[in-house]
Design an enzyme around this catalytic site. Structure first.
Site, short mmCIF file in Angstrom:
data_model
loop_
_atom_site.label_atom_id
_atom_site.label_comp_id
_atom_site.label_asym_id
_atom_site.label_seq_id
_atom_site.Cartn_x
_atom_site.Cartn_y
_atom_site.Cartn_z
N HIS A 1 0.84 -1.20 0.00
CA HIS A 1 0.00 0.00 0.00
C HIS A 1 0.88 1.26 0.00
O HIS A 1 0.67 2.17 -0.79
CB HIS A 1 -0.91 -0.04 1.24
CG HIS A 1 -1.79 1.17 1.40
ND1 HIS A 1 -3.11 1.19 1.00
CD2 HIS A 1 -1.55 2.38 1.93
CE1 HIS A 1 -3.64 2.37 1.27
NE2 HIS A 1 -2.70 3.12 1.85
N GLU A 2 1.87 1.28 0.89
CA GLU A 2 2.74 2.47 0.98
C GLU A 2 3.58 2.63 -0.29
O GLU A 2 3.79 3.74 -0.76
CB GLU A 2 3.64 2.39 2.22
CG GLU A 2 2.90 2.35 3.55
CD GLU A 2 1.93 3.51 3.74
OE1 GLU A 2 2.16 4.60 3.18
OE2 GLU A 2 0.91 3.32 4.43
N HIS B 1 1.59 4.34 -2.91
CA HIS B 1 1.55 5.80 -2.74
C HIS B 1 2.78 6.42 -3.41
O HIS B 1 2.68 7.40 -4.15
CB HIS B 1 1.56 6.17 -1.26
CG HIS B 1 0.22 6.14 -0.61
ND1 HIS B 1 -0.92 6.65 -1.19
CD2 HIS B 1 -0.18 5.65 0.61
CE1 HIS B 1 -1.96 6.49 -0.37
NE2 HIS B 1 -1.54 5.87 0.72
N HIS C 1 -5.62 7.47 -2.45
CA HIS C 1 -6.60 6.46 -2.03
C HIS C 1 -7.77 6.40 -3.01
O HIS C 1 -8.23 7.43 -3.50
CB HIS C 1 -7.14 6.80 -0.63
CG HIS C 1 -6.10 6.61 0.42
ND1 HIS C 1 -5.93 7.48 1.47
CD2 HIS C 1 -5.18 5.65 0.59
CE1 HIS C 1 -4.95 7.07 2.24
NE2 HIS C 1 -4.46 5.95 1.72
ZN LIG Z 1 -2.66 5.10 2.25
#
Ligand SMILES: [Zn+2]
Length: 278
Positions: free
Chosen positions: A153-154, A157, A163
């Protein structure tokens, strides 16, 4: 037997002092799982885990994509051997699913990623490529950040993903129930004001960049409710793997040519092959 349910969804608990510190931490994690809350939602940054910089206009701006799909990275010495190996296997997974290339930093690289376990930042990162050395991805072990899905997830980014639930057109797809959101944390559900790109793909309930139905809930009730029928795929808010659309988006952003083969009707996921075109 409703009178045997916990009133207001509150679980009153104490932990006996005979348990070790690590066991107490495991209990804490179990409660987060029961609540369906992701660890990155608790990092105290913008939308939980995003460290804001000058501009929010990242996804539309290919200057914020990592040049040539190369991800120069280093892992700080504040991780132990098994933590390093989780980070490495996450990067290997990403390299297998996309044409991105995690590499050791070389002189010509203007920017690089530093995975660091330094405390105080939860699981958090900036969005996109900032052309600077040691752009940090914070993975605090006390927050439970050393987890395959959280690291993915990171990293997404840092690849340029915001998101999914904050997308400008999200109101067509989800209802945000602000009455159930913890007071003072409503900003986590603000809609994007920056220009983002969906690359022509549908709103993705299965994305690893989507928050869970109970994100920032104050009362154990849902804060995010889908408005459309969600297919029986990965659950909303999952942090286990990349959705097929996550993979296709990465490949589009980074000029890979995905050759999508739809497997037979019973298969859960598409198989995606990736060929670099430049
Ligand atoms: Zn996030």
């Amino acid at each position: 037997m409703i009178d045997h349910y916990w009133p207001n969804g509150e679980l009153l608990y104490e932990i006996s002092p005979c348990f070790s510190k690590i066991s107490v931490f495991m209990f804490f994690l179990v409660f987060q799982v029961v609540k369906g809350q992701n660890v990155w939602e608790k990092s105290g940054k913008f939308e939980g885990d995003i460290i804001l910089r000058r501009s929010r206009n990242v996804m539309e701006n290919s200057d914020r994509y990592w040049p040539n799909g190369e991800l120069p990275y280093e892992i700080a010495s504040n991780f132990n051997k098994s933590e390093k190996s989780i980070i490495l296997s996450t990067l290997e997974f990403l390299a297998n699913k996309t044409c991105l290339k995690p590499v050791s930093p070389r002189e010509e690289h203007e920017g690089s990623i530093l995975f660091t376990g330094e405390p105080g930042h939860g699981c958090s990162s900036t969005i996109g490529y900032w052309r600077k050395k040691n752009q940090k991805i914070y993975l605090d072990r006390d927050f439970g950040c050393l987890d395959f899905g959280t690291i993915l997830h990171e990293v997404l980014h840092v690849l340029g993903f915001w998101h999914q639930h904050s997308a400008k057109d999200r109101d067509k797809y989800i209802e945000i129930v602000l009455d159930n959101v913890q007071k003072g944390l409503e900003y986590n559900f603000n809609k994007a004001t920056h220009k983002t790109d969906s690359f022509g793909f549908d709103y993705d309930y299965e994305s690893i960049m989507h928050y869970s139905a109970f994100a920032f809930s104050r009362n154990g009730r849902k804060t995010i409710i889908p408005k459309r029928t969600v297919r029986q795929g990965l659950p909303m808010g999952q942090r286990k793997e990349l959705s097929e659309i996550d993979i296709l988006k990465i490949n589009k952003m980074y000029n890979c040519t995905p050759n999508v083969e739809v497997a037979d009707d019973n298969a859960k996921f598409y198989r995606v092959k990736v060929i670099r075109i430049k």
